[in-house]
Each structure stands twice: as structure tokens, then as C-alpha cells.
Design a protein around this motif. Structure first.
Motif, PDB file in Angstrom:
ATOM      1  N   LEU A 201       0.872  -1.331  -0.036  1.00  0.00           N
ATOM      2  CA  LEU A 201       0.143  -0.027   0.030  1.00  0.00           C
ATOM      3  C   LEU A 201       0.831   1.273  -0.176  1.00  0.00           C
ATOM      4  CD1 LEU A 201      -2.618  -1.183   2.397  1.00  0.00           C
ATOM      5  CD2 LEU A 201      -3.222  -0.559   0.125  1.00  0.00           C
ATOM      6  N   VAL A 202       1.829   1.128   0.844  1.00  0.00           N
ATOM      7  CA  VAL A 202       2.831   2.629   1.068  1.00  0.00           C
ATOM      8  C   VAL A 202       3.472   2.479  -0.312  1.00  0.00           C
ATOM      9  CG1 VAL A 202       4.720   3.296   2.204  1.00  0.00           C
ATOM     10  CG2 VAL A 202       2.820   2.252   3.582  1.00  0.00           C
ATOM     11  N   HIS A 203       4.353   1.482  -0.791  1.00  0.00           N
ATOM     12  CA  HIS A 203       5.012   1.668  -2.071  1.00  0.00           C
ATOM     13  C   HIS A 203       4.133   2.050  -3.309  1.00  0.00           C
ATOM     14  CE1 HIS A 203       6.826  -0.161  -5.839  1.00  0.00           C
ATOM     15  NE2 HIS A 203       7.844  -0.026  -5.098  1.00  0.00           N
ATOM     16  N   SER A 204       2.971   1.700  -3.230  1.00  0.00           N
ATOM     17  CA  SER A 204       1.994   2.107  -4.364  1.00  0.00           C
ATOM     18  C   SER A 204       1.846   3.682  -4.217  1.00  0.00           C
ATOM     19  CB  SER A 204       0.486   1.463  -4.269  1.00  0.00           C
ATOM     20  OG  SER A 204      -0.395   1.956  -5.172  1.00  0.00           O
ATOM     21  N   LYS A 205       1.612   4.157  -3.097  1.00  0.00           N
ATOM     22  CA  LYS A 205       1.475   5.632  -3.020  1.00  0.00           C
ATOM     23  C   LYS A 205       2.786   6.320  -3.129  1.00  0.00           C
ATOM     24  CE  LYS A 205      -2.460   6.400   0.387  1.00  0.00           C
ATOM     25  NZ  LYS A 205      -2.835   7.789  -0.506  1.00  0.00           N
ATOM     26  N   ALA A 206       3.850   5.906  -2.669  1.00  0.00           N
ATOM     27  CA  ALA A 206       5.086   6.466  -2.736  1.00  0.00           C
ATOM     28  C   ALA A 206       5.549   6.694  -4.102  1.00  0.00           C
ATOM     29  CB  ALA A 206       6.298   5.634  -1.847  1.00  0.00           C
ATOM     30  N   SER A 207       5.460   5.576  -5.021  1.00  0.00           N
ATOM     31  CA  SER A 207       5.964   5.544  -6.139  1.00  0.00           C
ATOM     32  C   SER A 207       5.139   6.462  -7.392  1.00  0.00           C
ATOM     33  CB  SER A 207       5.561   3.983  -6.936  1.00  0.00           C
ATOM     34  OG  SER A 207       4.045   3.677  -7.112  1.00  0.00           O
ATOM     35  N   ARG A 208       4.167   6.745  -6.752  1.00  0.00           N
ATOM     36  CA  ARG A 208       3.399   8.173  -7.540  1.00  0.00           C
ATOM     37  C   ARG A 208       3.772   9.416  -7.010  1.00  0.00           C
ATOM     38  NH1 ARG A 208      -0.996   4.479  -6.190  1.00  0.00           N
ATOM     39  NH2 ARG A 208      -1.800   6.096  -4.784  1.00  0.00           N
ATOM     40  N   SER A 209       4.207   9.741  -5.599  1.00  0.00           N
ATOM     41  CA  SER A 209       4.400  10.908  -5.180  1.00  0.00           C
ATOM     42  C   SER A 209       5.812  11.274  -4.548  1.00  0.00           C
ATOM     43  CB  SER A 209       3.232  11.177  -4.215  1.00  0.00           C
ATOM     44  OG  SER A 209       3.367  10.140  -2.964  1.00  0.00           O
ATOM     45  N   VAL A 210       6.855  10.256  -4.427  1.00  0.00           N
ATOM     46  CA  VAL A 210       7.817  10.390  -3.671  1.00  0.00           C
ATOM     47  C   VAL A 210       9.080  10.567  -4.705  1.00  0.00           C
ATOM     48  CG1 VAL A 210       9.771   9.576  -2.204  1.00  0.00           C
ATOM     49  CG2 VAL A 210       7.172   9.443  -1.785  1.00  0.00           C
ATOM     50  N   GLY A 211       9.566  12.045  -4.782  1.00  0.00           N
ATOM     51  CA  GLY A 211      10.861  11.922  -5.770  1.00  0.00           C
ATOM     52  C   GLY A 211      11.683  12.810  -5.258  1.00  0.00           C
ATOM     53  N   VAL A 212      12.968  13.253  -5.722  1.00  0.00           N
ATOM     54  CA  VAL A 212      13.619  14.168  -5.210  1.00  0.00           C
ATOM     55  C   VAL A 212      14.289  15.116  -6.340  1.00  0.00           C
ATOM     56  CG1 VAL A 212      15.846  14.597  -3.958  1.00  0.00           C
ATOM     57  CG2 VAL A 212      14.751  12.458  -3.358  1.00  0.00           C
ATOM     58  N   SER A 213      14.093  16.306  -6.242  1.00  0.00           N
ATOM     59  CA  SER A 213      14.395  17.294  -7.187  1.00  0.00           C
ATOM     60  C   SER A 213      15.756  17.768  -6.811  1.00  0.00           C
ATOM     61  CB  SER A 213      13.298  18.703  -7.155  1.00  0.00           C
ATOM     62  OG  SER A 213      13.612  19.387  -5.801  1.00  0.00           O
ATOM     63  N   ASP A 214      16.511  18.440  -7.676  1.00  0.00           N
ATOM     64  CA  ASP A 214      17.921  18.934  -7.761  1.00  0.00           C
ATOM     65  C   ASP A 214      17.763  20.075  -6.607  1.00  0.00           C
ATOM     66  OD1 ASP A 214      18.800  17.275  -9.535  1.00  0.00           O
ATOM     67  OD2 ASP A 214      18.664  18.656 -11.329  1.00  0.00           O
TER      68      ASP A 214
END
Length: 368
Positions: A201-214
Motif C-alpha cells: 500500500l505504501v509503495h503504491s502511494k510512494a511510487s506516485r508521489s515521492v521524488g527528489v528534485s535537484d
């Protein structure tokens, strides 16, 4: 304590010093006229042989003492009866009933996986913790069912096998441990399944919203460089809301003598830092709220504070280390390390918010 949360299973294989007959080996090699240098040993004098025998005798005595001590100190599980005899409904969670047997088995599992023995002093804290664990387990199952997220029997079996391996247990041995602690296999497997579902469940949410910008990466490096030039404290915390802090003094008393602060943080703290043992990492002077900052400044390394009231929560702090810049040079982490750190931090924040939202929406009725 098992690593399902925090259990160390140790198996000892002992070999007697007398298990190898060196004199017999010498005779066999000589009679065989072997030229092998692997087994050819210098012939010992009678005094040397007697000295070796004495060493072997002392080794056997020490081994016997160690085995007796291990047997004497081996814990024997005694169930603390939390909910009385008979079968009754003690709670409902979004309409699903929970029996006293369910909670008692989970209390036994809590004792097994945490290494915390339930007694008169901590029983109320344990009941609250076990009830919260049960709520979380139910709402994870319900959320997964609602979103159609599933785990296979093969995934559950694999997780169980990996659990035994990580604790050095022979295949199937943990079932005997569960039986000793009066815990059904289904209860333990349900926890495994709930955790697997939650990860998905968490991975599904994180894959859509968790990223790191420069930009985020640059800001984090600036913060790290600034921190390396600033005096700071490595702090751990246990946070309990005022409404749940009836037994806060008992918890402080336990922590003054029990060195397992991180274990108690994992089990009892209501802060987002709980899964990591309450660790806040390095905290710069003035970064914490003033009542907490004032206490940290007066503490010594390894010390645990009394309960500190701040707003609607009680805080118990532990000062792990102090850092004074200039004493030791530190290297900057790599881009990949910092990026991974930011990503993990975001995923943790997302998971914590997710479970909080589910808890707030859950309808829980306690009957005890």
C-alpha cells in the motif's frame, strides 16, 4: 528479542576439548608411517601431556558451568492474564469484533517479539499498545481489501522462512516457540500478512508521489554543511499524548534502569520517530522546543530525562552523543546517499500520515 520487531535467537554448539584424541592420532600416524605434515605432530613429553590434560579438564569444567548458567538463566514464559477467563468481545474495529483471546495472544506475541515481560507495573501500557497494534492490523487489512491489494500464500511463506533465517532458527523451529508462548500460528501469520499488505500500500502511494528534485538535493547539502560546523546533540525520544500518559512515571522509572530505550520507543512512543527507535538524529542547539532544549543542554551522554510536558504531549529524551565541531573531520555524503536519505524520509512521512488518517477514520469501540 526476535527481529520482527526487536528478538535475538542464539544457538550454541559446544565442542568438548577432549573430543579430539591427539595421542591416539599420533600413534595412528606413526603406525601408518604416514609422511603427511598435516597430522604429524611433535612428540610431547609426559609433563606436556599432563599439562594438556589439565587444560582439557579445566575447559570441561568451564563449559559445564557455562551450560548450567545458560540453563539457569533461560527465561520461562509465564502468561500474564490480562482479560480473564472465558470468551468475550472486548472491542469492535469498524464493525469487526475482537475477542479477549485475540488480544491475549497478541499480548503474548508482544512479549515474545519485544523481550518485555508483562507485569503489574507495565500491564496497562501493554494493553494500550496491543490494542493499537490490533487496530492497525485490522485497518491495514480493510484498506487493502478496499483497494484490491493482495499478497499470495507464497509471499507469506517466503516472509516466514526469511524471518526464521534472519534469527538463526532451523526451518519450522519458530512454531515451537509460538506454542511455548501460547500463540497460534494464525496470529503470527496474520501479522506477517498485514505488514506485507502495508508495504504494498505504501509503495503504491510512494511510487506516485515521492521524488527528489535537484533543488531539494542542494538544500539538503547546504543543511549538512552547516550542521558540520555547529555543536549538536544526538537525541532519541519517546512521545506520549497527555490523554494516554497515565503511566508515564512508571515508564520513566523503567527506563532509568533498563538500557533498551530504543525498544521501548518502538513499542510505546506515539511519535513519527517510533519505528526508528525514537532516534531524531543530530539536533542543533535551539532546534527543539525550548522546554526540551533546556533539558537536553543539562544532560550527560547516555542519560534519560524525566517526563517533560510540552503542549499536549509528554516527552522522554535520551542523549546519545554530543558533537563538538573541529575535534574530528567528517566527510560529506555522496549525491546518491543524500538522495536516498531524502527519499526514505519522504516515504516515512507518507506512511506515517497514511496510518494516522486511517486511525482517525476508524470507528473503535472498546468494551474493557
Amino acid at each position: 528479542m526476535f527481529k520482527f520487531g526487536i528478538f535475538l535467537a542464539i544457538f550454541f554448539v559446544t565442542i568438548n576439548a577432549s573430543a579430539v584424541d591427539f595421542e591416539g592420532l599420533d600413534r595412528a600416524v606413526k603406525n601408518n608411517k604416514s609422511k603427511s605434515i598435516m597430522f604429524r605432530r611433535n612428540q610431547m613429553s609426559d609433563a606436556e601431556i599432563e599439562a594438556r590434560r589439565e587444560q582439557e579438564r579445566q575447559a570441561r569444567e568451564e563449559e559445564a558451568k557455562a551450560q548450567a548458567m545458560m540453563k539457569k538463566e533461560a527465561p520461562v514464559f509465564r502468561q500474564y492474564d490480562l482479560f480473564g477467563n472465558g470468551l468475550s468481545i472486548v472491542a469492535t474495529i469498524n464493525g469487526e469484533m475482537v475477542s479477549n483471546k485475540d488480544l491475549q495472544e497478541r499480548a503474548n506475541l508482544f512479549s515474545l517479539t519485544s523481550g518485555i515481560v508483562i507485569n503489574d507495573k507495565n500491564k496497562d501500557m501493554v494493553i494500550n499498545k496491543v490494542m493499537q497494534n490490533m487496530i492497525d492490523e485490522k485497518i491495514k487489512f480493510q484498506e487493502a481489501d478496499k483497494l484490491g491489494v493482495k499478497v499470495s500464500d507464497a509471499e507469506i511463506r517466503e516472509a516466514y522462512v526469511n524471518f526464521e533465517k534472519s534469527n538463526g532458527l532451523p526451518n519450522g523451529k519458530f512454531l515451537d516457540v509460538l506454542k511455548e508462548y501460547k500463540i497460534s500460528k494464525d496470529v503470527f501469520m496474520a501479522q506477517i500478512k498485514a505488514n506485507l499488505l502495508w508495504n504494498k500500500l505504501v509503495h503504491s502511494k510512494a511510487s506516485r508521489s515521492v521524488g527528489v528534485s535537484d533543488r531539494e538535493l542542494d538544500d539538503e547539502f547546504k543543511r549538512i554543511k552547516k550542521d558540520m560546523k555547529t555543536s549538536k546533540y544526538m537525541v532519541s525520544e519517546i512521545v506520549i499524548s497527555r490523554k494516554d500518559a497515565k503511566h508515564i512515571d512508571e515508564l520513566v522509572e523503567i527506563l532509568q534502569t533498563d538500557p533498551r530505550f530504543e525498544l521501548y520507543a518502538v513499542q510505546f512512543s506515539q511519535s513519527a520517530s517510533a519505528p526508528s527507535g525514537g532516534k531524531l538524529g543530530w539536533v542543533v542547539a535551539g532546534q527543539l522546543a525550548k522546554p526540551l532544549d533546556n533539558v537536553i543542554k543539562t544532560m550527560k551522554e547516555g542519560q534519560v530525562s524525566k517526563a517533560i510536558m510540552y503542549r499536549n504531549d509528554y516527552y522522554i529524551l535520551k542523549l546519545d552523543k554530543k558533537y563538538v565541531p573541529g575535534k574530528k573531520e567528517q566527510e560529506l555524503p555522496s549525491d546518491d546517499e543524500v538522495r536516498a536519505f531524502i527519499k526514505n524520509r519522504k516515504a516515512d512521512e507518507l506512511a506515517n500520515k497514511y496510518i494516522r488518517d486511517l486511525r482517525n477514520k476508524a470507528i473503535v469501540e472498546k468494551k474493557f
